[in-house]
Write a protein that holds these residues in place. Sequence first.
Motif, short mmCIF file in Angstrom:
data_model
loop_
_atom_site.label_atom_id
_atom_site.label_comp_id
_atom_site.label_asym_id
_atom_site.label_seq_id
_atom_site.Cartn_x
_atom_site.Cartn_y
_atom_site.Cartn_z
N LYS A 1 30.94 37.08 33.42
CA LYS A 1 31.14 38.53 33.31
C LYS A 1 32.59 38.87 33.63
O LYS A 1 33.25 38.11 34.36
CB LYS A 1 30.22 39.25 34.29
CG LYS A 1 28.75 38.93 34.15
CD LYS A 1 27.94 39.63 35.24
CE LYS A 1 26.46 39.32 35.11
NZ LYS A 1 25.66 40.00 36.18
N PRO A 2 33.08 39.98 33.16
CA PRO A 2 34.46 40.37 33.50
C PRO A 2 34.70 40.41 35.01
O PRO A 2 35.80 40.09 35.47
CB PRO A 2 34.58 41.75 32.86
CG PRO A 2 33.65 41.70 31.69
CD PRO A 2 32.48 40.89 32.17
N GLU A 3 33.68 40.78 35.77
CA GLU A 3 33.85 40.85 37.23
C GLU A 3 33.94 39.48 37.89
O GLU A 3 34.19 39.39 39.08
CB GLU A 3 32.73 41.67 37.88
CG GLU A 3 31.33 41.25 37.49
CD GLU A 3 30.76 42.10 36.36
OE1 GLU A 3 31.50 42.38 35.38
OE2 GLU A 3 29.56 42.46 36.44
N VAL B 1 38.03 33.12 28.92
CA VAL B 1 36.83 33.10 28.09
C VAL B 1 36.34 34.52 27.86
O VAL B 1 36.77 35.46 28.54
CB VAL B 1 35.69 32.27 28.73
CG1 VAL B 1 36.11 30.81 28.88
CG2 VAL B 1 35.29 32.86 30.08
N GLN B 2 35.42 34.65 26.92
CA GLN B 2 34.82 35.94 26.65
C GLN B 2 33.54 36.10 27.48
O GLN B 2 32.95 35.11 27.92
CB GLN B 2 34.49 36.06 25.16
CG GLN B 2 35.73 36.08 24.28
CD GLN B 2 35.41 36.40 22.83
OE1 GLN B 2 34.27 36.30 22.39
NE2 GLN B 2 36.42 36.82 22.08
N PRO B 3 33.13 37.33 27.71
CA PRO B 3 31.88 37.55 28.44
C PRO B 3 30.71 36.79 27.80
O PRO B 3 30.60 36.73 26.57
CB PRO B 3 31.67 39.06 28.33
CG PRO B 3 33.05 39.61 28.20
CD PRO B 3 33.80 38.60 27.38
N VAL C 1 37.85 36.48 32.45
CA VAL C 1 36.74 36.79 31.55
C VAL C 1 37.02 38.16 30.93
O VAL C 1 37.00 39.18 31.61
CB VAL C 1 35.39 36.80 32.28
CG1 VAL C 1 34.24 37.01 31.27
CG2 VAL C 1 35.19 35.52 33.06
N SER C 2 37.26 38.15 29.63
CA SER C 2 37.66 39.39 28.97
C SER C 2 37.34 39.31 27.49
O SER C 2 37.43 38.24 26.89
CB SER C 2 39.16 39.62 29.16
OG SER C 2 39.61 40.71 28.41
#
Length: 126
Positions: free
Chosen positions: A87-89, A11-13, A124-125
């Motif tokens: 979030k990406p993290e 998924v996207q942020p 997440v990117s």
Amino acid sequence: VQLQASGGGSVQPGESLRLSCIASGFTLDPYTVAWFRQVPGKEREGVACISVPSDGNSYYADSVKGRFTISRDNAKNTVYLQMNSLKPEDTAVYSCAAGSSLIQSTSASASAYNYWGQGTLVTVSS
């Protein structure tokens, strides 16, 4: 006796995912159920747990508090992890575990859990 985690994906942020932890061969209701995540090269992190019915509370790591929600559906013998505002993290392999003890912290030792499911990858990117 088995736990199966599912629902991961890319998924996207800012987007959401819901992970499912389904038990077979035993009933999840009496157990503390937790979600953990792990990134290669890093220690496994407890993300959220929902304690035994005598406690009934949910506990979250500071890194996900306010964004993730753990819940039970006893009729489906399933515990969910709703993840919002990703979030990406948050990218990691997420696993679920069930323990017969009263556990009131996401930092409890992995040895406190009796059953583990395989992981599901969350990416997440942008």
